[in-house]
Design an enzyme around this catalytic site. Structure first.
Site, PDB file in Angstrom:
ATOM      1  N   CYS A 120      -4.109  -1.914   6.365  1.00 35.49           N
ATOM      2  CA  CYS A 120      -4.060  -0.643   5.650  1.00 35.49           C
ATOM      3  C   CYS A 120      -5.379  -0.371   4.928  1.00 35.49           C
ATOM      4  CB  CYS A 120      -2.916  -0.729   4.641  1.00 35.49           C
ATOM      5  SG  CYS A 120      -2.603   0.768   3.742  1.00 35.49           S
ATOM      6  N   CYS A 160       0.834  -1.205   0.000  1.00 34.67           N
ATOM      7  CA  CYS A 160       0.000   0.000   0.000  1.00 34.67           C
ATOM      8  C   CYS A 160       0.868   1.256   0.000  1.00 34.67           C
ATOM      9  CB  CYS A 160      -0.922  -0.015   1.212  1.00 34.67           C
ATOM     10  SG  CYS A 160      -1.925   1.457   1.365  1.00 34.67           S
TER      11      CYS A 160
END
Length: 377
Positions: free
Chosen positions: A201, A99
């Protein structure tokens, strides 16, 4: 002329204080809130709207504009599909690393540049050194550990290229977490007492097994001891990780000692979960690991023939482990890592990250180790 910085504002205290500090340092500051996951409307997990409201409250308080951007499609394509594929293959991925590489320091950076930014900034606990140049003449900024050793986040940032680090500011990387809270309270920011997020995330604090079930069919199988004896059934290998203590469902097994049970091995081929007792069981010990692809912050690999002496972490907050990194002759971009001391529960799918003192050199996904295979497999 003032330099323009776009701060990734998550609705947390670290990015809030980052924006405030940059204002104090004389930058022209704007915020940007990223939406990277399409929430199921009406679920208990819907925190994105609360986070946006907190980010907006902070932006209003310190007097800056807050942009919003939706990177949900990029997140799905570049991060989430890989995350699911790794779990389906029996590995344990770390989506936050991908991410950062693909969303926070690529999609966000690209978007910020279209808004006229000179730099982006985030609330990560990391630092950067002055611009350097690799042997190809490419400019990059070396990535340094955050000043607060307890909060240092370079483990999660190792895959971000130094050219992106060169365009990034890390205001809270220079201070310790208690000081960040103190600044937020002094400025009366809405996020001053907000607890740190701990979920995956952008997916948040939801029950992980329930979440994974929505996307991957569970495949129950046998639980076996380190001698091959069947002792129960597991819910699906994807729900367990190497070295995991408890949560296996073998409490009070007849004839067993009182000790805790640990996940020792995942036999993906036969869909069997191998468990045993003993925190430092031999089946969890390894001295070498292999990674098939390494992201180097400097954008190039500099491993001498005799190997690169450095330290490494195979999980977040692990104390640095002395090692030597060698080029893996059997892989185009891979390495073999030899540790000075045996390592416990090094987990394929997680990342190994290399350091030279304060400098984070880079790292890669662990493919396999030399931990012994149970003799019945």
């Amino acid at each position: 002329m003032q330099q323009r910085v776009i701060v990734g504002m998550s609705g947390g205290v670290d990015s809030s204080v980052s924006a405030a500090l940059l204002l104090q340092q004389g930058y022209q500051v704007e915020g940007l809130f990223m939406k990277n996951w399409e929430e199921d409307d009406g679920t208990e997990y819907c925190t994105a709207m609360e986070d946006l409201a907190d980010a907006q409250a902070v932006a209003d308080k310190i007097g800056i504009k807050l942009h919003t951007a939706n990177f949900a499609m990029e997140y799905w394509d570049r991060v989430f599909e890989h995350f699911l594929a790794e779990y389906a293959a029996g590995r344990t991925p770390n989506p936050d690393i991908l991410c950062n590489k693909e969303i926070k320091f690529r999609a966000f950076l690209d978007h910020a540049m279209t808004l006229g930014a000179d730099f982006i900034a985030t609330g990560h606990y990391a630092r950067r050194a002055e611009t350097a140049y690799n042997s190809k003449g490419e400019a990059y900024a070396p990535l340094l550990r955050g000043l607060d050793n307890n909060k240092d986040q370079t483990y999660f940032l190792h895959a971000v290229h130094g050219r992106e680090i060169n365009k990034t500011l890390f205001p809270v990387g220079e201070i310790e977490k208690p000081e960040v809270r103190r600044i937020a309270e002094e400025l009366d920011l809405a996020t001053a007492k907000k607890k740190d997020s701990t979920g995956i995330c952008f997916i948040g604090e939801r029950r992980f097994n329930d979440f994974l079930k929505q996307y991957l069919p569970a495949q129950p199988g046998k639980i076996v001891l380190d001698n091959g004896k069947e002792v129960g059934e597991h819910h699906g290998l994807m729900y367990y990780t190497l070295g995991q203590r408890g949560g296996i469902g073998l409490g009070g097994m007849k004839g067993a000692s009182e000790g805790a049970w640990f996940v020792l091995h995942k036999d993906v081929t036969n869909n069997r979960l191998v468990v045993g007792q003993g925190h430092d069981h031999p089946l969890m010990q390894s001295t070498q690991l292999w990674s098939e692809s390494i992201d180097w912050v400097a954008g190039e690999q500099n491993i001498p023939a005799e190997g690169l002496r450095c330290t490494a972490k195979t999980r977040y907050r692990q104390p640095d482990q002395a090692c030597t990194v060698f080029i893996d002759e059997n892989s185009e971009h891979g390495v073999r890592v030899e540790f000075d001391e045996p390592q416990r529960a090094v987990t394929p799918g997680q990342s190994v990250v290399f350091y030279s003192d304060e400098v984070c050199l880079g790292g890669g996904v662990i493919h396999h180790t030399n931990a012994p295979t149970p003799n019945f497999i």
